[in-house]
Enzyme design. Structure first.
Site, PDB file in Angstrom:
ATOM      1  N   ALA A   2       2.057  -7.512 -18.426  1.00  0.00           N
ATOM      2  CA  ALA A   2       0.504  -7.847 -18.366  1.00  0.00           C
ATOM      3  C   ALA A   2      -0.429  -6.591 -18.671  1.00  0.00           C
ATOM      4  O   ALA A   2      -0.779  -5.997 -18.050  1.00  0.00           O
ATOM      5  CB  ALA A   2       0.517  -8.494 -17.151  1.00  0.00           C
ATOM      6  N   CYS A   3      -0.480  -6.298 -20.029  1.00  0.00           N
ATOM      7  CA  CYS A   3      -1.261  -5.052 -20.191  1.00  0.00           C
ATOM      8  C   CYS A   3      -2.575  -5.373 -20.920  1.00  0.00           C
ATOM      9  O   CYS A   3      -2.996  -6.758 -20.992  1.00  0.00           O
ATOM     10  CB  CYS A   3      -0.321  -4.635 -21.390  1.00  0.00           C
ATOM     11  SG  CYS A   3       1.486  -4.390 -21.086  1.00  0.00           S
ATOM     12  N   THR A   4      -3.291  -4.291 -21.570  1.00  0.00           N
ATOM     13  CA  THR A   4      -4.544  -4.240 -22.151  1.00  0.00           C
ATOM     14  C   THR A   4      -4.418  -3.217 -23.287  1.00  0.00           C
ATOM     15  O   THR A   4      -4.302  -2.178 -22.959  1.00  0.00           O
ATOM     16  CB  THR A   4      -5.691  -4.000 -21.253  1.00  0.00           C
ATOM     17  OG1 THR A   4      -5.824  -4.910 -19.878  1.00  0.00           O
ATOM     18  CG2 THR A   4      -6.964  -4.135 -21.712  1.00  0.00           C
TER      19      THR A   4
END
Length: 465
Positions: A2-4
Site C-alpha cells: 500500500a504505497c505512494t
C-alpha cells in the site's frame, strides 16, 4: 504494498536530475522491518525461487552490483523494493495498483507468476537504462505472468519510465515527460497512450489486439486511448483511499489548479508551478492533509472528516527511498539514494552514495527485536512516542528534519568539491560519517521526545515534594 509514488522529470527538478520516490507501506495491522544493503555479483542468485509463489527461473551470470532495501527478517522473501545499480540505473517496485473484472476475465492473474517480492532482484542487476528495465520486466511478465497488479518505476540520468501490469500477462509503460511530475497512489494511473510512438510509449506486443478483442477501450472517439478507463478502477474505496493522495500532492505542486479530492479525472502527470526539490518530495510523501479538515492531527474539521481520507504519511510506512540521479557529475557520485524508515511525518531523509560495497550498520543491521542501535527501530520509537501529542513535538521534528537534510546536502557538496579538486574520496567513509551524524541527531531527538512524552503522560500530577 500500500504505497505512494512520485516521479520527477529532469526539467521539472531543481538540479536537472531525475527523481523516483516511493513509500513502502505495510498492510493494515502489520509492520515490516527494513534494511539497506549492497548486493554484490557473488551474492546475486543464479537460479531464483520465489517464496510467495512457485515461480522460479535461471538468471544471467553477469549481474551488476546494486543497492537494495529488502525485508530485514527475510521470512517472506527478499522484497528488495528500491535500488541503484552500478550503471546508475534505478528501479522502484512496486506500487500495488487496481484493475477491474473485465481485464481479469480476459487475462486472469497467474498464481505461479512473479510479484513485488521478486521484481527488483529479477531485473535491476541486468539493465543499463530505464528503457531496458521496462523491456526486461515486460518480457518476464509475458513469459511467466504475475499474481498481482503493480506499477514499477525505472530511471537513469535521462529518462523515467513507469510500467503498469494488466491482468496476468499484459503490461503498458509510458516515459515521464521531462518537464512533468507523476503522482501515483494505489490505483492504475496512466491516462494517455499512443501506440504509434514507441519513443515514449511501450506495451506488450499484442495489447492492441487484446483491447479490441475484449472491448476494453471505453473512449468514444478511439483517437485518444485512456488506459485508466480500460484497465483501472472507479470504486467507492478509491475516493477515500487513493484519489485523495494524488490530489494532495498535486495541490502542493500545482496550487493554482482547483480539483476535487474524490475525482477520478486527476491527471497522471502535471507540469509543476515551479521546480521540485528533494525537500518537496519528502514533504508530499509525509502529507497528512496539513491545515485542512482532513488532518488527523489538526485543529480543523470533525472526528469524521479527520478519518475520511487515507494520509500519505501513514503509521505503517516501512521505508521510503528517493532515487536521485544527478546530471553532469562524476559517475561514482551521480546516483544518490535518500533513505528514510518508518512513518514519514516523524523522520528524515538521509543521502547515501550508491557506488559502494557496504552500507553503514545503523541502516543495515535491522533485527526483529526493538532496539536503538539502528535507524529503523529508533524511528519507529520516535513516531509512536510523538504521535499522541504531535503538535507539541512538531517543532522538534521540523528542526531535526531541516538540520539533518542540510547536513546531507553539505556532505554532497563537499564530496563533489573534493573530486573536482582532484582529491581521492572514500565514498564508504563519507556514507559512514553521514550515518554517524544522523545516529547522534536521531538519538538526541529520541531523548527529547521521550522526556516530553513522559511529562505529558495521563497519570502525571503537578504537585511533588
Amino acid at each position: 504494498m500500500a504505497c505512494t509514488t512520485i516521479l520527477v522529470g529532469k526539467k521539472a527538478s531543481y538540479d536537472g536530475s531525475t527523481m523516483v520516490a516511493r513509500t513502502e507501506d505495510s498492510q493494515n495491522g502489520d509492520f515490516t522491518p527494513k534494511k539497506m544493503i549492497v548486493v554484490k555479483p557473488e551474492d546475486q542468485p543464479r537460479h531464483y525461487r520465489s517464496v510467495q509463489s512457485s515461480f522460479e527461473m535461471d538468471l544471467p551470470d553477469n549481474p551488476m552490483t546494486y543497492t537494495s532495501v529488502p525485508d530485514a527478517l527475510g521470512k517472506d522473501g527478499i522484497w528488495a523494493e528500491a535500488g541503484v545499480n552500478e550503471a546508475n540505473v534505478t528501479m522502484s517496485a512496486t506500487e500495488t495498483i487496481t484493475t477491474n473484472s473485465r481485464v481479469l476475465g480476459a487475462d486472469p492473474l497467474v498464481a505461479s507468476g512473479i510479484g513485488e517480492e521478486d521484481m527488483v532482484t529479477l531485473v535491476l542487476p541486468y539493465i543499463r537504462s530505464a528503457r531496458e528495465g521496462v523491456l526486461r520486466l515486460g518480457a518476464i511478465l509475458e513469459d511467466y505472468g504475475t499474481y498481482e497488479s503493480n506499477g514499477v518505476a525505472f530511471s537513469d540520468e535521462h529518462d523515467i519510465w513507469w510500467l503498469e501490469t494488466i491482468g496476468g500477462h499484459h503490461w503498458i509503460a509510458r516515459r515521464v515527460p521531462d518537464d512533468a511530475y507523476v503522482t501515483n497512489p494505489n490505483q492504475f494511473g496512466i491516462d494517455h497512450f499512443e501506440f504509434n510512438n514507441p519513443e515514449d510509449y511501450l506495451c506488450s506486443a499484442d495489447l492492441k489486439d487484446f483491447i479490441d478483442t475484449y472491448h476494453l477501450d471505453l473512449t468514444y472517439s478511439h483517437e485518444h486511448f485512456n488506459p485508466r478507463y480500460a484497465f483501472g478502477s472507479q470504486r467507492d474505496k478509491d475516493r477515500h483511499y487513493n484519489t485523495p493522495r494524488a490530489w494532495i500532492m498535486q495541490k502542493f505542486l500545482n496550487p493554482e489548479i482547483v480539483q476535487d479530492p474524490r475525482s477520478f479525472a486527476l491527471a497522471w502527470c502535471q507540469k509543476p508551478y515551479r521546480k521540485i526539490t528533494v525537500e518537496d518530495v519528502k514533504y508530499v510523501l509525509s502529507s497528512h492533509y496539513q491545515d485542512m479538515g482532513y488532518d488527523p492531527y489538526g485543529s480543523e474539521g470533525t472526528p469524521v472528516s479527520k478519518k475520511v481520507f487515507r494520509p500519505i504519511g501513514i503509521n505503517r510506512t516501512s521505508q521510503t527511498a528517493i532515487l536521485h540521479i544527478r546530471p553532469n557529475k562524476p559517475q561514482e557520485i551521480a546516483a544518490i539514494q535518500w533513505m528514510a524508515y518508518g512513518s514519514m511525518p516523524f523522520n528524515t531523509m538521509v543521502p547515501f552514495f550508491t557506488q559502494v560495497k557496504t552500507i553503514p550498520d545503523y541502516f543495515a543491521n535491522t533485527y526483529e527485536n526493538v532496539s536503538t542501535d539502528n535507524f529503523y527501530w529508533t524511528n519507529r520509537l520516535i513516531a509512536a512516542l510523538a504521535d499522541p501529542h504531535y503538535n507539541h513535538h512538531e517543532t522538534d521534528l521540523d528542526n531535526y528534519l531541516e538540520e539533518t537534510m542540510a547536513k546531507g546536502h553539505a556532505m554532497l557538496h563537499a564530496v563533489e568539491a573534493q573530486l573536482l579538486a582532484g582529491e581521492t574520496v572514500d565514498l564508504e567513509e563519507e556514507n559512514q560519517k553521514m550515518s554517524d551524524y544522523v545516529q547522534g541527531e536521531t538519538q538526541t531527538l529520541l531523548n527529547k521526545i521521550l522526556f516530553d512524552a513522559s511529562n505529558l503522560m495521563t497519570n502525571r500530577f503537578s504537585l511533588s515534594d
